[in-house]
Design an enzyme around this catalytic site. Structure first.
Site, PDB file in Angstrom:
ATOM      1  CB  CYS A 159      10.436   1.119  -3.070  1.00 16.65           C
ATOM      2  SG  CYS A 159       8.973   0.804  -3.326  1.00 16.65           S
TER       3      CYS A 159
ATOM      4  CB  CYS B 101       7.670  -5.232   0.516  1.00 19.18           C
ATOM      5  SG  CYS B 101       6.752  -3.863   0.981  1.00 19.18           S
TER       6      CYS B 101
HETATM    7  N1  DGL Z   1       7.153  -1.898  -2.560  1.00 18.67           N
HETATM    8  C1  DGL Z   1       6.838  -1.665  -1.216  1.00 18.67           C
HETATM    9  C2  DGL Z   1       8.959  -1.231  -0.730  1.00 18.67           C
HETATM   10  O1  DGL Z   1       9.170  -2.212  -1.667  1.00 18.67           O
HETATM   11  C3  DGL Z   1       6.442  -0.288  -1.056  1.00 18.67           C
HETATM   12  C4  DGL Z   1       5.135   0.431  -1.515  1.00 18.67           C
HETATM   13  C5  DGL Z   1       4.362   1.067  -0.561  1.00 18.67           C
HETATM   14  O2  DGL Z   1       4.261   2.337  -0.221  1.00 18.67           O
HETATM   15  O3  DGL Z   1       3.298   0.141  -0.411  1.00 18.67           O
HETATM   16  O4  DGL Z   1       8.834  -0.703  -0.229  1.00 18.67           O
END
Ligand code: DGL
Length: 259
Positions: A185, A75
């Site tokens: 993301c 993430c």
């Molecule tokens: N999957 C997360 C990232 O790579 C973000 C998702 C979220 O905002 O919860 O930034």
């Protein structure tokens, strides 16, 4: 248990980290994985940094207590908020984070227009500002916060009319102009097909999943933590929204080859 036989924890605010998990499994199929998505608290990218840090530390702490040999923070948002604290607190295991793949996008498109799609938190944190400093004179870099895209993926909507309408409004103006798009993301690689449909084939798409998997492999090997098992390892999928529908969606995303 011998440390090399423990699972690798993979964590995300929700379902996005599964795009990193599938790269890990592709590269190291013999390893065991424990995936935890915090969909009950997603999206993280619109929350205050302190809250994201607390949620991330709390989850990794729980996974650590169960016995893991490494933690992949799959993430970008949680990495920006908490990687320093995680590495300090869990200093005896490798902790691997994400970084938007700006470097290859800019180096392969010098002087081009490079879009960076990420959460508001990732784009405003110091980690990204430092990355930007390196490359901002080499290309036109456009930051596009897209928290809504996280919600589309969390709902399993990878090619709905509403998603395409959103993408047309957000990315349409860059069709024919953008030479590269950084998917900053981990939810966004699941939207490659829809992004291509809106931007056309000319824009190259970059994400950090394969790079994070290679980095994990390197770190495990350097610390003698690779499994000695042969054959396929076990992948355990868990989510704080602990319903059968949610787990079915996790399985569906993991089984997608490329979208
Ligand atoms: N999957 C997360 C990232 O790579 C973000 C998702 C979220 O905002 O919860 O930034």
């Amino acid at each position: 248990m011998e440390r090399g036989a423990l699972p690798i924890a993979v964590f995300d605010s929700g379902l996005g980290g599964i795009s990193v998990l599938r790269e890990l499994v592709r590269l190291m199929p013999e390893e065991d994985y424990l995936y935890f998505g915090d969909s009950a608290n997603a999206p993280y990218g619109t929350r205050p940094v302190e809250r994201v840090r607390a949620l991330t530390l709390e989850t990794i702490s729980r996974l650590y207590d169960r016995g893991i040999k490494a933690a992949v923070i799959a993430c970008n948002t949680a990495t920006s908020a908490a990687i320093t604290q995680l590495r300090a607190r869990f200093a005896d295991i490798p902790v691997i984070g994400m970084e938007p793949a700006l470097k290859p996008a800019v180096l392969e498109h010098p002087g081009g227009c490079v879009l960076v799609l990420a959460t508001p938190l990732t784009l405003r944190e110091e980690k990204f500002s430092r990355l930007l400093e390196h490359y901002e004179t080499m290309a036109e870099i456009v930051r596009l916060p897209c928290p809504e895209l996280v919600e589309f993926v969390e709902a399993g909507a990878l090619d709905t009319p509403e998603l395409l309408a959103y993408l047309r409004a957000r990315l349409g103006p860059y069709r024919g102009r953008a030479s590269a798009v950084v998917l900053g993301c981990t939810h966004f690689p699941f939207l490659r097909g829809a992004i291509r449909a809106v931007l056309g084939e000319e824009a190259a798409l970059y994400d950090g999943g394969a790079g994070a998997a290679r980095e994990t492999q390197r770190r495990l090997a350097a610390q003698g933590l690779r499994t000695t098992h042969t054959g396929r390892g076990h992948v355990q999928l868990e989510n704080s929204r602990n319903s059968s529908a949610e787990l079915a969606l996790c399985e569906r995303l993991l089984a997608l080859r490329e979208t």
